[in-house]
Write an enzyme that holds these catalytic residues in place. Structure first.
Site, PDB file in Angstrom:
ATOM      1  CE  LYS A  39       2.825 -10.874  -0.748  1.00 11.60           C
ATOM      2  NZ  LYS A  39       2.036 -11.650  -1.730  1.00 11.60           N
ATOM      3  NE  ARG A 138       0.522 -16.893  -7.089  1.00 13.97           N
ATOM      4  CZ  ARG A 138       0.651 -15.693  -6.522  1.00 13.97           C
ATOM      5  NH1 ARG A 138       1.702 -14.930  -6.816  1.00 13.97           N
ATOM      6  NH2 ARG A 138      -0.255 -15.239  -5.690  1.00 13.97           N
ATOM      7  CE1 TYR A 259      33.962  -1.395 -10.486  1.00 11.93           C
ATOM      8  CE2 TYR A 259      31.857  -0.761  -9.498  1.00 11.93           C
ATOM      9  CZ  TYR A 259      33.166  -1.243  -9.368  1.00 11.93           C
ATOM     10  OH  TYR A 259      33.647  -1.550  -8.127  1.00 11.93           O
ATOM     11  CG  MET A 307      27.618  -3.528  -3.267  1.00 10.80           C
ATOM     12  SD  MET A 307      28.752  -4.684  -2.474  1.00 10.80           S
ATOM     13  CE  MET A 307      28.941  -5.922  -3.738  1.00 10.80           C
TER      14      MET A 307
HETATM   15  C1  LIG Z   1       0.967 -10.764  -2.092  1.00  8.44           C
HETATM   16  C2  LIG Z   1      -0.448 -11.192  -2.218  1.00  8.44           C
HETATM   17  C3  LIG Z   1      -1.485 -10.266  -2.027  1.00  8.44           C
HETATM   18  C4  LIG Z   1      -1.243  -8.791  -1.907  1.00  8.44           C
HETATM   19  O1  LIG Z   1      -1.108  -8.279  -3.208  1.00  8.44           O
HETATM   20  P1  LIG Z   1      -0.992  -6.704  -3.500  1.00  8.44           P
HETATM   21  O2  LIG Z   1      -1.032  -6.642  -4.984  1.00  8.44           O
HETATM   22  O3  LIG Z   1       0.309  -6.272  -2.929  1.00  8.44           O
HETATM   23  O4  LIG Z   1      -2.136  -6.046  -2.849  1.00  8.44           O
HETATM   24  C5  LIG Z   1      -2.790 -10.733  -2.014  1.00  8.44           C
HETATM   25  N1  LIG Z   1      -3.052 -12.052  -2.206  1.00  8.44           N
HETATM   26  C6  LIG Z   1      -2.083 -12.962  -2.418  1.00  8.44           C
HETATM   27  C7  LIG Z   1      -2.459 -14.376  -2.631  1.00  8.44           C
HETATM   28  C8  LIG Z   1      -0.753 -12.563  -2.453  1.00  8.44           C
HETATM   29  O5  LIG Z   1       0.194 -13.469  -2.700  1.00  8.44           O
END
Ligand SMILES: *Cc1c(COP(=O)(O)O)cnc(C)c1O
Length: 373
Positions: A39, A138, A259, A307
């Site tokens: 992802k 969640r 800054y 930036m």
């Molecule tokens: C992002 C995610 C993972 C991967 O998690 P890592 O800690 O990066 O290995 C696994 N399962 C779910 C549901 C996630 O959202």
């Protein structure tokens, strides 16, 4: 390779380190399979090249978060690889998901119902993953939804449940009692899905000793070199990032830098202004406390991160290391993503996913020797 003079710096992504990490996790969790969580464009490192390296290493399961990510990646995967969508489907997205052949993670009864209806309307079955909430509050079916599903199992008609999964809230702290509680609850819940493969662990869970890992672990950050738990970090570094020195100047004691003039030099100081700032994903929170390395020597970030640049105090460095264009290690052998995260008060995931697109990128190829997978 020719130098790219047009970018904020050079990002090197070591695909052989990625594959080494895949194998480290696979050895830890065997006989469970390791899925690649790709992802967010493989945490910013490039979903296509990362997935191809993992495929060559034997990986056949891939997770993205969104349908759009699945649409982009699916054409790059072979037919025997499975692509799952962690966030499930937003209402109305079912037909498109079915059309591309991605497998949604069904996170609520309403998602499950919509997917089953899509399957039945097509006159066939569709593959799906059922996520259950084992305590993180969640995503995933609640205990109440699971009870409804027990009473009305026909709601699953049309869905070929490929995986039942949950997610651990405290997997990065293997000693937390929450992990055992969630695992035990998940084991109870999973009985409701007889003979369906199970998936529990992310990187932290996968690298936890002395636990059963189910059938598939979902590894993200550990593949990319992030520490699955606190130190020591058993994973190989995958990213290296060099900025370069744009300008050098000598300023007198008392001069302010950057800054807000938040830094005041307490001695005559040589300031190097380097080519990376917060728009390059470098955290502004390291203002006044971050580090960089030049010739392997630590130099502090002084003043606020801008930036497109930030300032380093290079007064103590040998002159031959200091010239316009000189490389500055931001990520590499001396400083890893977890170190920068600690300086910025965040996690390695955020450092990686924010690195952005203003770097030239080099992928060091995975050299796959005849090592048994
Ligand atoms: C992002 C995610 C993972 C991967 O998690 P890592 O800690 O990066 O290995 C696994 N399962 C779910 C549901 C996630 O959202």
């Amino acid at each position: 390779m020719a130098m790219d003079y047009g970018t904020a710096g050079s990002l090197r992504i070591d695909l052989s380190a990625l594959v080494a990490n895949y194998r480290t996790i696979a050895a830890q969790v065997a006989p469970a399979a390791v899925a690649g969580v790709v992802k967010a464009d493989a945490y910013g490192l490039g979903a296509v090249p990362v997935s191809h390296a993992l495929l060559d290493a034997g990986c056949r399961h891939f997770f993205v978060a969104h349908l759009g990510e699945a649409k982009a990646l699916k054409p790059h995967l072979p037919a025997d690889a499975t692509l799952y969508i962690l966030n499930g489907l937003r209402p109305g997205a079912e037909a498109e998901c079915a059309a591309i052949g991605a497998v949604p993670v069904l996170n609520a009864l309403v998602q499950l119902d919509a997917w089953a209806a899509t399957a039945r309307a097509s006159g066939g079955t569709l593959p799906g993953v059922v996520q259950v909430d084992s305590g993180m509050s969640r995503l995933g079916l609640t205990p109440e939804e699971l009870a409804i599903l027990r009473a009305q199992p026909e709601r699953l008609d049309g869905i070929d449940v490929q995986l039942v999964m949950t997610h651990l809230a405290c997997a990065d702290e293997p000693s937390s009692p929450v992990n055992a509680d969630q695992r035990a609850l998940f084991d109870q819940i999973a009985v409701q899905f007889p003979s369906v493969p199970r998936s529990i662990d992310n990187s932290g869970g996968a690298m936890a000793p002395d636990v059963r890992h189910g059938d598939i672990v979902r590894a993200g950050i550990a593949l990319y070199g992030g520490a699955p738990h606190g130190p020591p970090n058993p994973m190989a570094a995958v990213v290296a990032l060099d900025a370069y020195i744009m300008q050098l100047r000598q300023v007198p004691a008392g001069a302010g830098v950057g800054y807000g003039l938040t830094h005041h030099c307490d001695r005559p100081t040589q300031v190097a202004t380097i080519s990376v700032g917060y728009a390059d994903g470098w955290p502004r929170h390291v203002s006044g406390r971050g580090s960089a390395y030049i010739g392997g020597l630590r130099v502090p970030v002084i003043g606020r991160v801008s930036m497109d640049s930030m300032a380093l105090d290079v007064t103590d460095l040998p002159a031959d290391l200091l010239y316009p264009g000189a490389p500055v290690e931001l990520l590499g052998p001396h400083q890893r993503i977890d170190d920068v995260a600690a300086q910025a008060g965040t996690i390695s995931y955020e450092i990686l996913t924010r690195l952005g697109s203003r770097y030239d990128r080099t992928y060091l190829p995975a050299i796959l020797e005849s090592i048994e997978p």
